[in-house]
Design a protein around this motif. Structure first.
Motif, PDB file in Angstrom:
ATOM      1  N   LEU A 100       0.745  -1.249   0.038  1.00  0.00           N
ATOM      2  CA  LEU A 100      -0.316   0.020   0.123  1.00  0.00           C
ATOM      3  C   LEU A 100       0.712   1.260  -0.028  1.00  0.00           C
ATOM      4  O   LEU A 100       0.591   2.307  -0.662  1.00  0.00           O
ATOM      5  CB  LEU A 100      -0.736  -0.024   1.321  1.00  0.00           C
ATOM      6  N   PHE A 101       1.913   1.200   0.784  1.00  0.00           N
ATOM      7  CA  PHE A 101       2.701   2.387   0.700  1.00  0.00           C
ATOM      8  C   PHE A 101       3.148   2.797  -0.439  1.00  0.00           C
ATOM      9  O   PHE A 101       3.206   3.725  -0.973  1.00  0.00           O
ATOM     10  CB  PHE A 101       3.956   2.040   1.822  1.00  0.00           C
ATOM     11  N   GLY A 102       3.716   1.856  -1.291  1.00  0.00           N
ATOM     12  CA  GLY A 102       4.085   2.180  -2.601  1.00  0.00           C
ATOM     13  C   GLY A 102       3.066   2.572  -3.292  1.00  0.00           C
ATOM     14  O   GLY A 102       3.285   3.693  -4.347  1.00  0.00           O
ATOM     15  N   SER A 103       2.133   1.955  -3.480  1.00  0.00           N
ATOM     16  CA  SER A 103       1.051   2.140  -4.575  1.00  0.00           C
ATOM     17  C   SER A 103       0.242   3.331  -4.016  1.00  0.00           C
ATOM     18  O   SER A 103      -0.247   4.167  -5.052  1.00  0.00           O
ATOM     19  CB  SER A 103       0.050   1.113  -4.526  1.00  0.00           C
ATOM     20  N   VAL A 104       0.196   4.270  -2.888  1.00  0.00           N
ATOM     21  CA  VAL A 104      -0.400   5.700  -2.943  1.00  0.00           C
ATOM     22  C   VAL A 104       0.388   6.259  -3.511  1.00  0.00           C
ATOM     23  O   VAL A 104      -0.052   7.226  -4.160  1.00  0.00           O
ATOM     24  CB  VAL A 104      -0.791   5.662  -1.318  1.00  0.00           C
ATOM     25  N   PHE A 105       1.790   6.292  -3.556  1.00  0.00           N
ATOM     26  CA  PHE A 105       2.421   7.159  -4.366  1.00  0.00           C
ATOM     27  C   PHE A 105       2.403   7.068  -5.720  1.00  0.00           C
ATOM     28  O   PHE A 105       2.278   7.988  -6.525  1.00  0.00           O
ATOM     29  CB  PHE A 105       4.172   7.244  -3.760  1.00  0.00           C
ATOM     30  N   MET A 106       2.267   5.885  -6.184  1.00  0.00           N
ATOM     31  CA  MET A 106       2.028   5.480  -7.661  1.00  0.00           C
ATOM     32  C   MET A 106       0.523   6.300  -8.272  1.00  0.00           C
ATOM     33  O   MET A 106       0.605   6.627  -9.132  1.00  0.00           O
ATOM     34  CB  MET A 106       1.927   4.069  -7.839  1.00  0.00           C
ATOM     35  N   LEU A 107      -0.169   6.181  -7.114  1.00  0.00           N
ATOM     36  CA  LEU A 107      -1.553   6.634  -7.579  1.00  0.00           C
ATOM     37  C   LEU A 107      -1.319   8.295  -7.630  1.00  0.00           C
ATOM     38  O   LEU A 107      -2.028   8.922  -8.627  1.00  0.00           O
ATOM     39  CB  LEU A 107      -2.653   6.706  -6.240  1.00  0.00           C
ATOM     40  N   THR A 120      -2.589   7.425   4.939  1.00  0.00           N
ATOM     41  CA  THR A 120      -3.543   6.219   4.381  1.00  0.00           C
ATOM     42  C   THR A 120      -2.886   4.872   4.939  1.00  0.00           C
ATOM     43  O   THR A 120      -3.666   4.156   5.545  1.00  0.00           O
ATOM     44  CB  THR A 120      -3.722   6.179   2.971  1.00  0.00           C
ATOM     45  N   VAL A 121      -1.488   4.941   5.019  1.00  0.00           N
ATOM     46  CA  VAL A 121      -0.733   3.475   5.380  1.00  0.00           C
ATOM     47  C   VAL A 121      -1.060   3.408   6.741  1.00  0.00           C
ATOM     48  O   VAL A 121      -1.276   2.389   7.195  1.00  0.00           O
ATOM     49  CB  VAL A 121       0.460   3.802   4.973  1.00  0.00           C
ATOM     50  N   ILE A 122      -0.590   4.686   7.487  1.00  0.00           N
ATOM     51  CA  ILE A 122      -1.035   4.460   8.841  1.00  0.00           C
ATOM     52  C   ILE A 122      -2.271   3.984   9.397  1.00  0.00           C
ATOM     53  O   ILE A 122      -2.488   3.241  10.162  1.00  0.00           O
ATOM     54  CB  ILE A 122      -0.569   6.001   9.720  1.00  0.00           C
ATOM     55  N   SER A 123      -3.196   4.622   8.662  1.00  0.00           N
ATOM     56  CA  SER A 123      -4.673   4.214   9.083  1.00  0.00           C
ATOM     57  C   SER A 123      -5.099   3.027   9.016  1.00  0.00           C
ATOM     58  O   SER A 123      -5.562   2.227   9.513  1.00  0.00           O
ATOM     59  CB  SER A 123      -5.764   5.141   8.471  1.00  0.00           C
TER      60      SER A 123
END
Lengths: 513, 494
Positions: free
Chosen positions: A177-184, B429-432
């Motif tokens: 998720l960490f990687g993909s939010v930046f991708m978004l 978002t990741v933390i949540s």
């Protein structure tokens, strides 16, 4: 009609199957297995029909086929745009094959706490996410399918996994998720910097036409790189992988290694390179260097493993390093090698996880020391299969592991002209040499593993335990993969023939090769 | 404006409000004549009132003409109607969630439903208010019933404490707001939002004027529980009856955002250069602090209350990218807030509905009570998992569309602040997901300590099921949500 709806039907059939399975009453839970089997078999047959139609139909084996573009959120020009070409076809079909074989395998064994209903509906949901990623031609849609795999895999690891399952599941989820939010965020930036659409085809055209400025490309590439690199995983973003693969149930490991990792490398070929070609040239040496580090680091870690499943997991880091090295050369040869490597790794490592899962199921341990060697004595057929697959994985010619690696190394010898012009020829040749050393180390740890696991005299307690050799169901699940291992090794053009026109088309449009 | 305009009242424009007002009075009256367990029948009356009001809102939307009453102080346009529809839907689900909860407590049912409907009346007025005075009255009409409802569990010390905190901070912030409004009036000589915007256009931004702007924003900041005005929220939510906590975290917060939208995007738009960065900093602090504090919670309602603080942070992001005169950007920012609010309403009330159902069996509301819910009540567990994952912004659920809209405007602004905000939302978002997944883990991966299933009952079951469908369906039907928000935009110069 079939032409427009084929991909939609094939991708969403498993989702329908998952919904169907949840309707099965709890008292008749075992019924989930045949239902999942039939659904995944039909879906696999449909994917084969797509493959056949790509050559026999109007596309004639070139360009995008089975296109369907329906407006989804018109205000931001996000659409439901699906299509398929030679780059995604092999991965698309492989995902259906592996899911089908996993459905077969669950008849043989499903980890505690059982509950096939929940497990199989998650598996089919996962299948929709995996297949959808490979046919999405809209960035938002791509991202939706990309994230869709997270939740089912999280639960598969977290509920059916090994002793440290909860930790491994959360780590898998959060890292990705960490990687993909930046991708978004980078995807949205592409929307505003480019032609105001999320359509991948339109963005590729904009990228080839040089619509994106260099500074912008660097930033956007970084965001996309973060998302993809975690998924691949590239060193140093790989730390979730050993935990997730080791703790996941057998089916989870097979699908993780077989398909999920390829989503990352596929993203480079489909999105990052074509849309941001200039940044790709700038980042290629870094990617190449990280790839070679992954090869060497993965091999060294494998040498130090005492846990059989963890060893296979780390071997994935190295193999994906070869795939990334192929991509980093930015040449048709390298990218073809990368796609071949993805398929080979999907088949071989998927198979390895099957075998290791079965060994663990018999021995109730993954520790190499506890197994104590002699699998060839206790279960001769199992030992033979493990030996064969390990040798295929270490890249012995003419098995498929060999083609992926040697062609990637060859491509590194002759990287794209744009990289040569930038003065990176020597650099890539050094990478090639280091990668070649990696192949030697790979052979080293696999042979070492075989020696410690299959050869030698089995400890008395295992000889007396009368372990059951490969069951009929296991043969059923594995023989397609074993046959394909031989077939792709002897006739590699089976894959190269599909990918080459599409890869050439994508890379010539860039003008970097 | 002449006398005719002021005294002539368009009753059709007021119909939804009148329906809610009528229902609230009816509820109070009828309860006097009902005894014992029959008192619970006031709930259906309230529900009926809300449905009638909803019918009027639909009729007004179909009618489509912009209407006004009380000399432009009360306006019915697509913005007001979109929000009224949203508030009435929220009211419906809050009432359904309340049904069994309050019939089992058996106290103050008439009063509770009266207060609840009054608060919703305030919200509906708020969305139609195009005047500072009207806005203030509406805001107080939302707040004051809230103070009382938060303290309805009289027998519980925590409820008393929560209500007291809520009241004191509420009164303080209301006076700050009023003070700010009076200074604004002093500068501009008008209380109409459009009039304020017109006279601020090109006006010199003196320190006093800027201070007044910030006072007003502070007043709303309390309502939406933005850091540093958030600390009442966890205590109040924890002490309040759970349906009231759902009300505070969704409806009352949305009302605060509605007011903030009208004040900032319309009246103070010319001063956006000053307040937007301030709201940007508040947004980052709010989401980060909310999420980090939520990580350590062991009590379900407290966890959800910190999570709702964090969501206020995401909701403030579009405010922070507003630029004076940039109509297109401001319109997108405005619609992002609406999209986020509508999505947040569905998934957060859903989560609170499940908590209400579980709290009936486990009044302690601890996260450990949810152990093994997946095998005890798979339906509720699936629903709660979906709500939580949606709150985390994972597709294919409506929470993703909301996050997408927020990311979209942050990137669209293209400023350094926009990029920083996008990165902050990404990291948060990741933390949540750490704590949302923790609850999922407890539900699905831990052994049940209590094997008995949790039975939600009809009204609550309908709420949970309905909102689950909404959470999934609004993802697929995202264009409807996005389009509705886009049509309801209300910006200066737009």
């Amino acid at each position: 009609m079939w032409e427009a709806s084929a991909l939609t039907i094939t991708v969403f059939l498993p989702l329908l199957g998952a919904a169907l399975i949840t309707l099965i009453p709890k008292a008749r839970e075992e019924l989930a297995k045949p239902v999942a089997l039939v659904v995944s078999l039909v879906a696999f047959a449909l994917s084969l029909a797509v493959l056949a139609g790509y050559y026999l139909g109007p596309a004639g084996g070139e360009g995008l086929a089975y296109q369907l573009r329906v407006d989804w959120i018109p205000i931001i020009d996000a659409s439901y745009h699906v299509a398929i070409d030679g780059i995604s076809l092999p991965l698309f079909v492989l995902s259906f094959l592996l899911t089908f074989l996993c459905a077969v395998y669950t008849f043989h064994h499903l980890e505690a706490p059982g509950r096939p209903k929940a497990f199989l509906s998650l598996m089919l949901l996962l299948q929709t996410g995996m297949a959808g990623t490979f046919v999405a031609f809209d960035l938002v849609l791509f991202f939706v399918f990309w994230e869709l795999v997270l939740v089912p895999m999280y639960f598969m690891i977290g509920i059916w996994g090994g002793p440290r399952r909860e930790y491994a599941a959360v780590k898998f989820f959060l890292y990705t998720l960490f990687g993909s939010v930046f991708m978004l965020v980078a995807f949205i930036a592409l929307y505003f910097a480019g032609p105001g659409t999320f359509d991948i085809v339109a963005l590729q055209e904009a990228g080839a036409a040089g619509e994106f400025g260099l500074t912008f490309q660097r930033l956007a590439f970084l965001g996309i790189f973060l998302g993809l690199a975690v998924k691949v995983p590239m060193w140093p973003f790989h730390t979730w992988l050993p935990d997730a693969h080791t703790e996941a149930p057998t089916v989870g490991s097979v699908l993780l290694a077989g398909i999920l990792l390829k989503m990352g490398t596929y993203g480079f070929v489909r999105i990052a390179l074509p849309i941001l070609p200039e940044a790709a040239v700038e980042y290629a040496p870094i990617i190449g260097a990280l790839a070679v580090i992954a090869i060497l680091y993965g091999a060294l870690c494998c040498l130090a493993q005492t846990d059989l499943k963890r060893l296979i997991a780390f071997s994935s880091v190295g193999h994906m390093g070869f795939v990334m090295l192929g991509i980093a050369t930015l040449t048709p040869v390298g990218v073809n090698a990368a796609i071949f490597g993805m398929i080979a790794h999907g088949i071989i490592t998927g198979m390895l996880f099957f075998v290791v899962g079965s060994i663990k199921e018999r021995y109730h341990t993954r520790a190499i020391a506890d197994i104590g060697g002699g699998v060839l004595q206790t279960m001769p057929r199992m030992g033979a299969v493990l030996t064969f697959v390990a040798i295929a994985s270490l890249g012995l010619p003419p098995l498929p592991g060999f083609w992926g690696e040697i062609v990637a190394l060859y491509a590194a010898f002759n990287p794209a002209p744009a990289l040569v012009d930038a003065g990176f020829l020597t650099f890539f040749r050094v990478l090639m040499v280091l990668g070649a050393i990696g192949t030697v180390l790979t052979a080293g740890y696999f042979l070492n593993m075989l020696q410690r696991v299959t050869l030698g005299t089995a400890p008395a307690r295992w000889r007396e335990a009368e372990l059951r050799d490969i069951s009929a169901i296991e043969w059923g699940a594995w023989s397609p993969l074993l046959v394909m291992t031989v077939a792709l090794g002897v006739v590699p053009v089976l894959v190269f023939g599909i990918t080459d026109p599409a890869v050439s088309a994508v890379l010539t449009a860039l003008g970097v090769s | 404006m002449d006398v005719d305009q002021v005294t002539q009242i368009d009753f059709f424009a007021l119909a939804p409000e009148l329906a809610v007002l009528g229902a609230s009075l009816l509820v109070l009256l009828i309860e006097l004549f009902l005894h014992g367990p029959r008192k619970r029948f006031v709930n259906p009356i309230a529900v009926l009132g809300v449905l009638v009001a909803f019918g009027f809102v639909v009729a007004l939307s179909v009618d489509g003409t912009e209407r006004a009453a009380f000399g432009e102080m009360f306006v019915v346009d697509s913005y007001a109607l979109a929000f009224k529809g949203f508030f009435l839907a929220v009211a419906l689900f809050v009432l359904l969630t309340s049904y069994r909860y309050f019939s089992e407590i058996r106290t103050y049912q008439g009063e509770y439903y009266f207060l609840m409907l009054s608060a919703f009346l305030g919200m509906m007025l708020m969305t139609s208010a195009r005047d500072l005075v009207m806005l203030f009255i509406a805001l107080e009409l939302v707040s004051i019933p809230g103070f009382v409802m938060a303290g309805l569990r009289k027998f519980d010390l925590r409820s008393n404490e929560g209500a007291m905190k809520f009241f004191l901070i509420g009164v303080l912030s209301a006076s700050v707001l009023l003070f700010g409004l009076s200074i604004v009036y002093g500068f501009t000589g008008t209380t109409s939002l459009a009039g304020v915007a017109a006279s601020l256009e090109g006006a010199e931004a003196t320190p006093l004027l800027l201070a007044a702007t910030l006072f007003v924003i502070t007043g709303f900041g309390f309502k939406v529980s933005a850091v540093p005005f958030h600390f009442w929220a966890p205590d109040t939510y924890e002490g309040a009856p759970i349906p009231v906590a759902a009300f505070l975290s969704v409806a009352s917060k949305a009302a605060g955002f509605a007011g903030l939208l009208q004040v900032t995007f319309v009246a103070f738009e010319p001063l956006a250069d000053v307040w937007a960065p301030v709201l940007g900093v508040i947004a980052i602090l709010t989401m980060t602090l909310g999420n980090l504090t939520a990580l350590t919670q062991t009590q379900m309602v407290r966890l959800l209350s910190y999570s709702s603080v964090a969501h206020a942070g995401y909701l403030l992001v579009p405010f922070a990218v507003v630029q004076p005169g940039a109509t297109a950007l401001n319109a997108d920012a405005f619609s992002a807030v609406l999209i986020y609010l509508f999505a947040y309403g569905a998934m957060n009330i859903g989560a609170f509905a499940v908590v209400t159902a579980v709290a009936r069996r486990h009044p302690g509301r601890r996260i450990t009570d949810y152990a093994g819910l997946g095998s005890r009540s798979p339906g509720l567990a699936v629903a709660l998992t979906l709500f939580l994952v949606s709150l985390g912004g994972i597709p294919p659920l409506v929470g993703f569309i909301a996050k997408l809209a927020v990311f979209f405007v942050a990137v669209e602004a293209g400023t350094t602040l926009g990029i920083v905000l996008a990165a902050a939302v990404a990291i948060n978002t990741v933390i949540s997901l750490v704590y949302y997944l923790r609850i999922a883990r407890v539900m699905w991966m831990e052994e049940a300590t209590d094997p008995e299933p949790v039975r939600p009952g009809l009204a609550l079951g309908f709420t949970v099921g309905g909102l689950t469908v909404v959470t999934v369906a609004l993802f697929v039907l995202a264009p409807l949500l996005w389009g509705a928000a886009d049509r309801a935009v209300l910006v200066a110069g737009g």
